[in-house]
Design a protein around this motif. Sequence first.
Motif, mmCIF file in Angstrom:
data_model
loop_
_atom_site.group_PDB
_atom_site.id
_atom_site.type_symbol
_atom_site.label_atom_id
_atom_site.label_comp_id
_atom_site.label_asym_id
_atom_site.label_seq_id
_atom_site.Cartn_x
_atom_site.Cartn_y
_atom_site.Cartn_z
ATOM 1 N N TYR B 26 0.796 -1.223 0.000
ATOM 2 C CA TYR B 26 0.000 0.000 0.000
ATOM 3 C C TYR B 26 0.834 1.281 0.000
ATOM 4 O O TYR B 26 0.463 2.256 -0.627
ATOM 5 C CB TYR B 26 -0.940 0.041 1.209
ATOM 6 C CG TYR B 26 -2.215 -0.751 1.018
ATOM 7 C CD1 TYR B 26 -2.973 -0.603 -0.135
ATOM 8 C CD2 TYR B 26 -2.662 -1.628 1.988
ATOM 9 C CE1 TYR B 26 -4.142 -1.319 -0.311
ATOM 10 C CE2 TYR B 26 -3.831 -2.354 1.814
ATOM 11 C CZ TYR B 26 -4.567 -2.196 0.670
ATOM 12 O OH TYR B 26 -5.719 -2.904 0.495
ATOM 13 N N CYS B 57 -4.885 0.486 4.924
ATOM 14 C CA CYS B 57 -4.516 -0.623 5.799
ATOM 15 C C CYS B 57 -5.547 -0.850 6.899
ATOM 16 O O CYS B 57 -5.577 -1.906 7.503
ATOM 17 C CB CYS B 57 -3.127 -0.404 6.389
ATOM 18 S SG CYS B 57 -3.050 0.990 7.515
ATOM 19 N N LEU B 73 -4.130 1.166 12.621
ATOM 20 C CA LEU B 73 -2.821 1.762 12.366
ATOM 21 C C LEU B 73 -2.917 3.226 11.940
ATOM 22 O O LEU B 73 -2.152 4.054 12.434
ATOM 23 C CB LEU B 73 -2.075 0.922 11.315
ATOM 24 C CG LEU B 73 -0.567 1.119 11.280
ATOM 25 C CD1 LEU B 73 0.078 0.738 12.598
ATOM 26 C CD2 LEU B 73 0.044 0.325 10.142
ATOM 27 N N PRO B 74 -3.860 3.596 11.040
ATOM 28 C CA PRO B 74 -3.928 5.008 10.673
ATOM 29 C C PRO B 74 -4.136 5.907 11.889
ATOM 30 O O PRO B 74 -3.527 6.974 11.979
ATOM 31 C CB PRO B 74 -5.141 5.085 9.743
ATOM 32 C CG PRO B 74 -5.329 3.709 9.233
ATOM 33 C CD PRO B 74 -4.820 2.768 10.282
HETATM 34 S S1 SF4 Z 1 -3.016 4.615 6.469
HETATM 35 FE FE1 SF4 Z 1 -0.838 5.076 6.532
HETATM 36 S S2 SF4 Z 1 0.146 3.143 7.037
HETATM 37 FE FE2 SF4 Z 1 -1.928 2.666 6.367
HETATM 38 S S3 SF4 Z 1 -1.726 2.189 4.191
HETATM 39 FE FE3 SF4 Z 1 -2.250 4.374 4.376
HETATM 40 S S4 SF4 Z 1 -0.323 5.469 4.416
HETATM 41 FE FE4 SF4 Z 1 0.135 3.321 4.798
#
Ligand code: SF4
Lengths: 471, 357
Positions: B26, B57, B73-74
């Motif tokens: 990603y 993600c 995670l975000p």
């Molecule tokens: S939210 Fe952040 S860590 Fe998750 S895929 Fe997007 S850029 Fe990558």
Amino acid sequence: MPKDTRTHFRTSSTWDVAVVGGGNAALCAAITAAETGARVVILESAPKSYRGGNSRHTRNFRCMHRGPLSVLSDAYTEEEYFDDLMLVTERNTDEGLARMVIRNSEECLPWMESKGVRFQPPLSGTLSLSRTNAFFLGGGKALVNAYYHTAENLGVTTMYNAEVMHVEMEDDTANAVIVQIDGEAHRIEAKGFVLASGGFQSNLEWLTRAWGPAAANFLIRGTPYNRGVVLNDMLEQGCESVGDPTQCHAVAIDGRAPKFDGGIVTRLDCVPFSVVLNKDGERFYDEGEDVWPKRYAIWGRLVAAQPEQVAYSIIDSNSIDLFMPSVFPASKSHTLEGLAKQLGLDEKKMIETVTAYNKACQAGEFNATGLDGLSTKSLTPPKTNWARPIVKPPFYGYELRPGVTFTYLGLKVSEKAQVQTPTGPLTNVWAGGEIMAGSILGKGYLAGFGMAIGTVFGRIAGKEAAIYVNA
Amino acid sequence: MLMPDQMQEARRQVEICNACRYCEGYCSVFPSIMREKSFSDGDLTHLANLCHNCQGCFYACQYTEPHEFALNLPAILAEVRQESWERLAMPQSVARVMHRRGGAIAGLSVAAFAVFFVLMQWMMPEDGVGFYAHLSHVAMITLFTPAFLLPLVSVAFSLRAYWREVEGGKFRLRYFLAACKDAANMRNLSGGQGQGCNYEDEDRFSNMRRWFHQATMYGFLLCFASTSSGTIMHYLFAMPAPYALFSLPKILGVSGGVLLVIGCFGLAWLKTKADPALGAKNILSGEYAFIFLLGATGLTGLMLYAATGTGFVGGLLAVHLGFVLTLFLLIPFSKMAHGFYRMTALTAEAAKHANAN
Ligand code: SF4
Ligand SMILES: Cc1cc2nc3c(=O)[nH]c(=O)nc-3n(C[C@H](O)[C@H](O)[C@H](O)COP(=O)(O)OP(=O)(O)OC[C@H]3O[C@@H](n4cnc5c(N)ncnc54)[C@H](O)[C@@H]3O)c2cc1C
Ligand code: SF4
């Protein structure tokens, strides 16, 4: 239930096709049927946040290809694919169906892409699969999401929290399913039915019946919703079964994993570089018999056969960086006593076993990436590769438990995915995915083959159901 | 403020991702995770600033709540990132307020308008054309030069502290150029394959955010180029404002202004549709205020241009200059800083990547 499904549900007393389950096979069937204009409903027992069964935990799809295809390099021929399958199943497979899946897998990949699935180059640490397996960008849940969008765009209705309890049969034709929605039983009629509700591995009672009381200590790697309700119902109504009812595919996973749905991250790749002790502090199998991708699947059974279905993998600082990181940090201590205490092992016995092992280790060249023949001498059981003494603190330990991936028992199907009875196929019931995988996979497992079976048979089931209802 | 256990929480989640790796394709965050086995606070700050909050993600994760692993995670990276901007700002206390309180940004803007109204009342130039009929060139330069440079000095110190914290190592131009390339096409909002991010429509992918962000970024850069070209023409070629329509400052300024306005209001509109649970908590009012500030700077600039020759110029000029001043002053203390940190993080990542290979 969201409002729009509720109205749909009331107004549509008869659907063209009712699809039971909401994972890969179900979605492939629903999309294929809906593309012909059929009115399709998906009955998924999980809530929306857990939709997609075990498919949401997957990462790749094993695909035959005669030349470079999407992210796959070179070629992977039918013969090679079939040989790989023969090797792991020890010929416990229906050759005709297996070859059909293999041959079909090639056209599935572009089909999957056209339905929104995205592939990525192999994940780091999985280069060995780069030619044979196409990895999903974002993993199986991203695949499932993409399919749900495609299905929704085609007008497919999805009902969540809708557990099918019973398929109402009249002779060899199904008329309706009885569905538990929000605690209330409903009868949903359709002209055709696709059964794609997975195996029974989350039904602990059934597992215990098949495997004995030890099964109560097994962890289930995937969804808690695959309880085999529909499988059982169909078998009780006289459908033919395939696959060994007493067997399941189990691997050794981190003992601290959740009871259900731990998925991929709970795997542990430390065994070949460790000694593995049981609850009594004794070794019980050659940890270095072969490279891990060829051995991980037997360790589920091995651990399941130990007292309390638990084992402990012990390594030292020389080896801690040799395998993929674990989801939880390892137990860690500067002394073996300390580690034994943390793991709940008898300290004296543990040190005795490790010392005996260390003494049996021989000088030689250690090579983490291939069989190095570095074997113990006069030790039972021996460790035949990667046998390095465990001496360098800090010491690390992982608790291992059996983690069940899937069960083998399933519904017998024809080449057209029709569910079979001793007197012939049912007229309007088809099956795809784990619920019929036993027809092809009688033993063992080949990475990426579960999704191949589900995609191929899901699509066949959807197509056949559509032909039937549109006739 | 970030609780110490929030760093720990970020570490816990990142370690789960490192055992999983499904999201590898990603963005830059995952390959960066996969180079390590354990994560210092500096590593986590680095990951957090690499994350563009595309949310891919989150929607792809099989471990989000109600799963007991509770992956988001975000959101946790947004907390760590936000905290790093506030902690490393100089002075820190100003950033703590300005990042989070839309009211403070609005207050500062109003104060800035007042400054210009008063200046224009009291120091009305004797002569001068165009804007300089309202406020002399000297007065503008005297005010804006320090108001622009001092914040940049502050940012420079912060970035140096940041680079040390994330252990960026030896700086090379090619790392910076790699970062420019990533930023130029917003690679980290592309979803890895151009499908975009999951933002305004749950788990459906779209490039709207990427496009609006591009409009904002390029719009801002064009406006900046417009002002710079004006300055150069003024001093080097003795060609002071006002400029004709087909002059460099005007062409750059008008197109930049239009892009900036579209981008900012687009981003604000998308934000209303996104799930706030996937971002940092308690910063929404600051974020909205900032995006309106940026958009309003562009809008008042355009209005000012449209009002040329009318009686509105004086009032509009005071408002526009007030917004510009506020924006400049807030560079180190608002979302404005993210561009600098982002570039630094991408540069550091290029360096780390090169050193690992
Ligand atoms: S939210 Fe952040 S860590 Fe998750 S895929 Fe997007 S850029 Fe990558
Ligand atoms: C951790 C893990 C990783 C795996 N990785 C891979 C991989 O990388 N590649 C691969 O090929 N295979 C992999 N597998 C195997 C793969 O998951 C299965 O082969 C595949 O998902 C089966 O798809 P399915 O659609 O038949 O079943 P599932 O995806 O499990 O779907 C079954 C669906 O039926 C629903 N359901 C169950 N009972 C009912 C009911 N009574 N009424 C209504 N709905 C019901 C469930 O909620 C679920 O949505 C993995 C398995 C696990 C556990
Ligand atoms: S966000 Fe979830 S799916 Fe993606 S890498 Fe991390 S744990 Fe895996």
